[in-house]
Design a protein around this motif. Structure first.
Motif, mmCIF file in Angstrom:
data_model
loop_
_atom_site.group_PDB
_atom_site.id
_atom_site.type_symbol
_atom_site.label_atom_id
_atom_site.label_comp_id
_atom_site.label_asym_id
_atom_site.label_seq_id
_atom_site.Cartn_x
_atom_site.Cartn_y
_atom_site.Cartn_z
ATOM 1 N N TYR A 1 -120.576 -10.811 -8.768
ATOM 2 C CA TYR A 1 -121.974 -11.040 -9.150
ATOM 3 C C TYR A 1 -122.616 -12.139 -8.299
ATOM 4 O O TYR A 1 -123.809 -12.088 -8.005
ATOM 5 C CB TYR A 1 -122.115 -11.331 -10.646
ATOM 6 N N THR B 1 -123.235 -10.556 -4.771
ATOM 7 C CA THR B 1 -124.418 -9.694 -4.812
ATOM 8 C C THR B 1 -125.684 -10.531 -4.737
ATOM 9 O O THR B 1 -126.628 -10.211 -3.992
ATOM 10 C CB THR B 1 -124.421 -8.853 -6.093
ATOM 11 N N TYR B 2 -125.730 -11.628 -5.501
ATOM 12 C CA TYR B 2 -126.874 -12.547 -5.480
ATOM 13 C C TYR B 2 -127.061 -13.144 -4.091
ATOM 14 O O TYR B 2 -128.173 -13.148 -3.540
ATOM 15 C CB TYR B 2 -126.635 -13.638 -6.517
ATOM 16 N N GLN C 1 -124.551 -15.259 -15.039
ATOM 17 C CA GLN C 1 -124.452 -13.999 -14.293
ATOM 18 C C GLN C 1 -125.731 -13.178 -14.450
ATOM 19 O O GLN C 1 -126.299 -12.688 -13.473
ATOM 20 C CB GLN C 1 -123.252 -13.188 -14.779
ATOM 21 N N LYS C 2 -126.175 -13.035 -15.692
ATOM 22 C CA LYS C 2 -127.379 -12.247 -15.946
ATOM 23 C C LYS C 2 -128.616 -12.902 -15.353
ATOM 24 O O LYS C 2 -129.529 -12.224 -14.880
ATOM 25 C CB LYS C 2 -127.548 -12.024 -17.453
ATOM 26 N N GLU D 1 -128.757 -12.117 -11.668
ATOM 27 C CA GLU D 1 -129.226 -10.745 -11.474
ATOM 28 C C GLU D 1 -130.745 -10.674 -11.654
ATOM 29 O O GLU D 1 -131.435 -9.940 -10.931
ATOM 30 C CB GLU D 1 -128.541 -9.814 -12.473
ATOM 31 N N TYR D 2 -131.267 -11.440 -12.596
ATOM 32 C CA TYR D 2 -132.703 -11.408 -12.894
ATOM 33 C C TYR D 2 -133.522 -12.105 -11.804
ATOM 34 O O TYR D 2 -134.544 -11.587 -11.363
ATOM 35 C CB TYR D 2 -132.944 -12.095 -14.241
#
Length: 216
Positions: free
Chosen positions: A13, A16-17, A105-106, A109-110
Motif C-alpha cells: 500500500y 502504490t502511494y 493505509q486507507k 489510498e484516499y
C-alpha cells in the motif's frame, strides 16, 4: 528500478502511494484536487499523543465533493480524559474504530498524490507522519498548504493594524460567516477549513493569478 529497490521492503500500500508521485500534478490550477484534512487527537504533543480520528474531503475547481469523503476513527491505546471536552470522543466509543495501520493505509489510498490543505497543517501532518514512523514508513510526500498562513496573505498590512501571529479556525469561521455546528469533529473541521480555503482563494485571486507556486 531505483524506486522499486528503495521501497521493496515496505508494504504494497505504501509502494502504490509512492508510485503515484511519478505523475506530475496538473499545471492548470482549476484541475488540481485538494484534500482538505483535519485530525482529532489525544493532545497536542506530536510524539506522545495519538490520532483519534481523521476527516478529509476533496475540493476541485472551488467545488467541495461531499460525496467523496474520508472519515475514520482509530482504536485508542492512549486515552487523555482532558481532551474529551474538546473532541467528545470517549474511550471505547461507539464509533466503528479501526487500527492505526488500517486507517493510515486507507488515508494514503484516499489522498494519493494530491495537495493537502489543513489549518495549522504542521500539526496534522506531523501527527500523521509520526503514525507512519511507528509503522516503519517514510513521511507523507504530498505538497501541503496551510489556511492559517494563506489567510494572513489576504490581510491588508498597515502601521495601525498588524496581523496576529496565529489565527484559529474559529477566527476564520467568524470572518467568513461559516457555521461551526460540527466544530471539533475531524470531518466537521475539514469542511469548515474547505469553505474557508475557497474564500481565501477568492481573495488571493483578486491580487494575483492562482497557482500552486504562488500559494506556497
Amino acid at each position: 528500478m531505483g524506486i522499486l529497490n528503495r521501497f521493496s521492503n515496505l508494504p504494497e500500500y505504501w509502494n502504490t502511494y509512492a508510485r503515484m508521485f511519478k505523475n506530475p500534478l496538473p499545471k492548470n490550477f482549476d484541475e488540481l484536487t485538494f484534500v482538505v484534512l483535519d485530525t482529532e487527537t489525544t493532545g497536542f504533543d506530536k510524539i506522545q499523543d495519538r490520532i483519534l480520528s481523521i476527516g478529509a474531503l476533496k475540493l476541485k475547481n472551488n467545488q467541495i465533493h461531499v460525496d467523496d469523503i474520508f472519515d475514520v476513527y482509530i482504536e485508542q491505546k492512549k486515552f487523555n480524559e482532558k481532551s474529551v471536552a474538546i473532541h467528545g470522543i470517549l474511550n471505547n466509543s461507539k464509533h466503528n474504530c479501526t487500527s492505526e495501520e488500517f486507517a493510515i493505509q486507507k488515508f494514503l489510498e484516499y489522498v494519493g498524490n494530491n495537495v493537502i490543505v489543513a489549518h495549522h497543517a504542521g500539526f496534522d501532518i506531523g501527527m500523521i507522519n509520526n503514525a507512519l514512523k511507528r509503522l516503519g514508513l517514510p513521511k507523507l510526500k504530498n505538497k501541503c498548504l496551510d489556511t492559517g498562513v494563506l489567510y494572513k496573505k489576504t490581510l491588508i498590512k498597515s502601521y495601525l493594524v498588524q496581523p496576529q501571529e496565529h489565527y484559529s479556525l474559529d477566527d476564520l469561521a467568524e470572518k467568513y460567516s461559516i457555521s461551526k455546528k460540527d466544530r471539533h469533529t475531524a470531518l466537521g473541521d475539514a469542511y469548515i477549513t474547505a469553505l474557508a480555503f475557497v474564500k481565501i482563494l477568492s481573495k488571493i485571486k483578486e491580487k494575483k493569478v492562482l497557482s500552486l507556486k504562488n500559494l506556497r
